[in-house]
Write a protein that holds these residues in place. Structure first.
Motif, short mmCIF file in Angstrom:
data_model
loop_
_atom_site.label_atom_id
_atom_site.label_comp_id
_atom_site.label_asym_id
_atom_site.label_seq_id
_atom_site.Cartn_x
_atom_site.Cartn_y
_atom_site.Cartn_z
N ASP A 173 -19.28 43.85 -19.57
CA ASP A 173 -18.28 43.74 -20.64
C ASP A 173 -18.05 45.09 -21.30
O ASP A 173 -16.91 45.48 -21.54
CB ASP A 173 -18.73 42.71 -21.68
N SER A 174 -19.13 45.80 -21.57
CA SER A 174 -19.01 47.12 -22.19
C SER A 174 -18.21 48.08 -21.29
O SER A 174 -17.32 48.81 -21.77
CB SER A 174 -20.40 47.69 -22.46
N GLU A 208 -23.39 41.70 -20.31
CA GLU A 208 -23.13 42.54 -21.48
C GLU A 208 -22.76 43.97 -21.05
O GLU A 208 -21.85 44.57 -21.61
CB GLU A 208 -24.34 42.55 -22.41
N LEU A 238 -16.06 47.26 -18.95
CA LEU A 238 -14.66 46.80 -18.90
C LEU A 238 -13.90 47.20 -20.17
O LEU A 238 -12.72 47.58 -20.09
CB LEU A 238 -14.60 45.29 -18.67
N GLN A 239 -14.55 47.12 -21.31
CA GLN A 239 -13.90 47.56 -22.55
C GLN A 239 -13.58 49.05 -22.50
O GLN A 239 -12.50 49.49 -22.91
CB GLN A 239 -14.79 47.24 -23.77
N SER A 240 -14.51 49.83 -21.98
CA SER A 240 -14.27 51.27 -21.81
C SER A 240 -13.13 51.52 -20.83
O SER A 240 -12.29 52.40 -21.04
CB SER A 240 -15.53 51.98 -21.32
N SER A 241 -13.08 50.72 -19.76
CA SER A 241 -12.00 50.86 -18.77
C SER A 241 -10.64 50.55 -19.39
O SER A 241 -9.65 51.23 -19.10
CB SER A 241 -12.23 49.92 -17.59
N ILE A 242 -10.60 49.55 -20.22
CA ILE A 242 -9.34 49.20 -20.91
C ILE A 242 -8.87 50.37 -21.76
O ILE A 242 -7.69 50.72 -21.76
CB ILE A 242 -9.52 47.92 -21.75
N ALA A 243 -9.81 51.00 -22.45
CA ALA A 243 -9.45 52.16 -23.29
C ALA A 243 -8.92 53.30 -22.42
O ALA A 243 -7.93 53.96 -22.79
CB ALA A 243 -10.66 52.61 -24.09
#
Length: 152
Positions: free
Chosen positions: A77-78, A74, A80-85
């Motif tokens: 994932d969080s 988890e 990685l989501q921040s990295s995508i942004a």
């Protein structure tokens, strides 16, 4: 064969003592709420009990490992989501810098923003979960260093 009164008396005393022992065991089982209080109460049952306790401990360990793994994933994932942004923001800045309408000062501001985004990515790459680096593999060292540093 003649049985003497002494032999009868001794047998009766032995029977009473054995009944008292069984009553004491029954009382101990009632007060403790357990069928097995000592290994000698039922060796086969004790063996089964020990095996079941070991299996229960193994199941609890698997449950803790699964819970820890879920938490780890988890957090990953969080991050990685921040990295995508951050990558999206950097892409937007690069596309904007490619526009011929920007002044040199505007491009320098974009460069500063991109450096800031790079530092954010390095920080995200070095995120830790307890003592473990999320993206460090089997190493506990940092993944990357800020300032264009090398990956370790």
């Amino acid at each position: 064969m003649r049985i003497s009164y002494q032999a009868r008396w001794q047998r009766a005393v032995n029977d009473i003592q054995m009944a008292g022992g069984r009553a004491s065991e029954a009382q101990q089982r009632l007060s403790s709420g357990r069928r097995l209080n000592r290994g000698s109460d039922d060796p086969t049952g004790s063996s089964t009990l020990l095996r079941l306790r070991a299996e229960e401990q193994a199941i609890e360990a698997y449950g803790r490992a699964a819970s820890d793994s879920r938490s780890f994933l988890e957090v990953q994932d969080s991050v990685l989501q921040s990295s995508i942004a951050v990558v999206r923001d950097a892409r937007t800045q690069v596309i904007s810098a490619a526009n011929a309408t920007h002044t040199p000062e505007g491009r320098e501001a974009i460069a500063i923003e991109i450096e800031s985004l790079r530092d954010q990515m390095v920080s995200l790459a070095n995120t830790r979960f307890g003592a473990l680096g999320l993206f460090a593999g089997f190493s506990s060292a940092a993944v990357a260093q800020a300032g264009g540093g090398a990956v370790t």
